[in-house]
Design an enzyme around this catalytic site. Structure first.
Site, PDB file in Angstrom:
ATOM      1  N   ALA A  63      47.488  51.167  43.872  1.00  0.00           N
ATOM      2  CA  ALA A  63      47.852  52.132  42.839  1.00  0.00           C
ATOM      3  C   ALA A  63      46.953  53.357  42.913  1.00  0.00           C
ATOM      4  O   ALA A  63      45.767  53.275  43.228  1.00  0.00           O
ATOM      5  CB  ALA A  63      47.751  51.483  41.460  1.00  0.00           C
ATOM      6  N   GLU A 115      50.139  43.568  47.291  1.00  0.00           N
ATOM      7  CA  GLU A 115      51.189  42.957  46.475  1.00  0.00           C
ATOM      8  C   GLU A 115      52.578  43.204  47.056  1.00  0.00           C
ATOM      9  O   GLU A 115      53.458  42.340  46.984  1.00  0.00           O
ATOM     10  CB  GLU A 115      51.078  43.480  45.042  1.00  0.00           C
ATOM     11  CG  GLU A 115      49.890  42.863  44.310  1.00  0.00           C
ATOM     12  CD  GLU A 115      49.587  43.541  42.983  1.00  0.00           C
ATOM     13  OE1 GLU A 115      49.580  42.835  41.957  1.00  0.00           O
ATOM     14  OE2 GLU A 115      49.344  44.764  42.968  1.00  0.00           O
TER      15      GLU A 115
END
Length: 260
Positions: A63, A115
């Site tokens: 992120a 992820e």
């Protein structure tokens, strides 16, 4: 444009293109990835997806921290809405995609990059790639599904070691743990991903989609429920051209062998 898409016959290569930011996932990039996947899903001429990052240093560093920090400053509800729901929507879309998604990990895969790798049904890593779950150093657990998928892939204790320490692991270790399928030299990464795609798409699209659906939906269910998912996936293929063609090809080969 933060996401590039290139088509090579029946295979599409989607590239996260923020090399100057180690292909970090800001909100526009996540939204663009979701939009590209929707486009590919609706195109019957596309049979497989290769997902990679621009450059050699990173698949994705995870992120984009400034975006994340702004959302967290807005409180729990905003943070969940903007970070967790958006990130989990991306990894769930990849996990449940009806066409095979092959992640080509061309460098570090940290946080959200890891992820995505966990969510994808298949992954190939370059020899220099590394994987890590550094979210704990920011004070929170993985928010894009990593606290759930990683332990399911590699086991509870191995998953928790990565999640609780934040320490990176090399590509070879990721392959040992089952996080990626194989490791190849960096110069061979995209060719290896395309080759894997070609070995899959030689089979009927209905069969490929049924296999993906059966495994994805059944893998975390009790065995009896998983077997019911398998039965339903099998039944859905029975009336298809793929089954008719496959059976005819097999029977023709058998008849020819019997005549020799």
């Amino acid at each position: 444009m933060t996401v590039r898409i290139e088509r090579d016959d029946q295979v599409v290569v989607i590239t996260i293109d923020r090399e100057h930011k180690l292909n970090a996932l800001d909100y526009p990039t996540i939204d663009a990835l979701l939009a590209r996947l929707d486009l590919v899903d609706s195109d019957d001429g596309v049979r497989a997806v290769v997902l990679t990052g621009a450059g050699r240093r990173a698949f994705s560093a995870g992120a984009d921290i400034p975006s994340l920090a702004g959302s967290i400053a807005g409180g729990p509800e905003r943070a969940v809405r903007e970070i967790v729901r958006r990130g989990q929507a991306l990894t769930r879309r990849i996990e449940e995609f009806p066409k095979p998604v092959i992640v080509a990990v061309n460098g570090l895969a940290y946080g959200g990059g890891c992820e995505i790798t966990e969510a994808a049904p298949l992954a190939i890593a370059a020899e220099h790639a590394t994987f890590a779950k550094p979210e704990i150093s920011l004070g929170f657990p993985p928010p894009f599904g990593g606290s759930q998928r990683l332990p399911r892939h590699v086991g509870r204790k191995r998953g928790l070691e990565m999640i609780l320490t934040g320490d990176p692991i090399p590509a070879a270790r990721a392959a040992e743990l089952g996080l990626v399928n194989t490791v190849v030299p960096a110069g061979e990464l995209l060719d290896a991903a395309r080759d894997l795609a070609a070995r899959i798409i030689r089979h009927a699209p209905t069969a490929v989609a049924a296999c993906l659906r059966a495994v994805t939906r059944g893998v975390n269910l009790p065995i009896d429920e998983g077997l019911a998912v398998e039965a339903a996936s099998f039944a859905a293929t029975v009336p298809t051209d793929g089954v008719r063609t496959g059976l005819r090809r097999f029977l023709d080969r058998t008849a020819a062998a019997d005549r020799t």
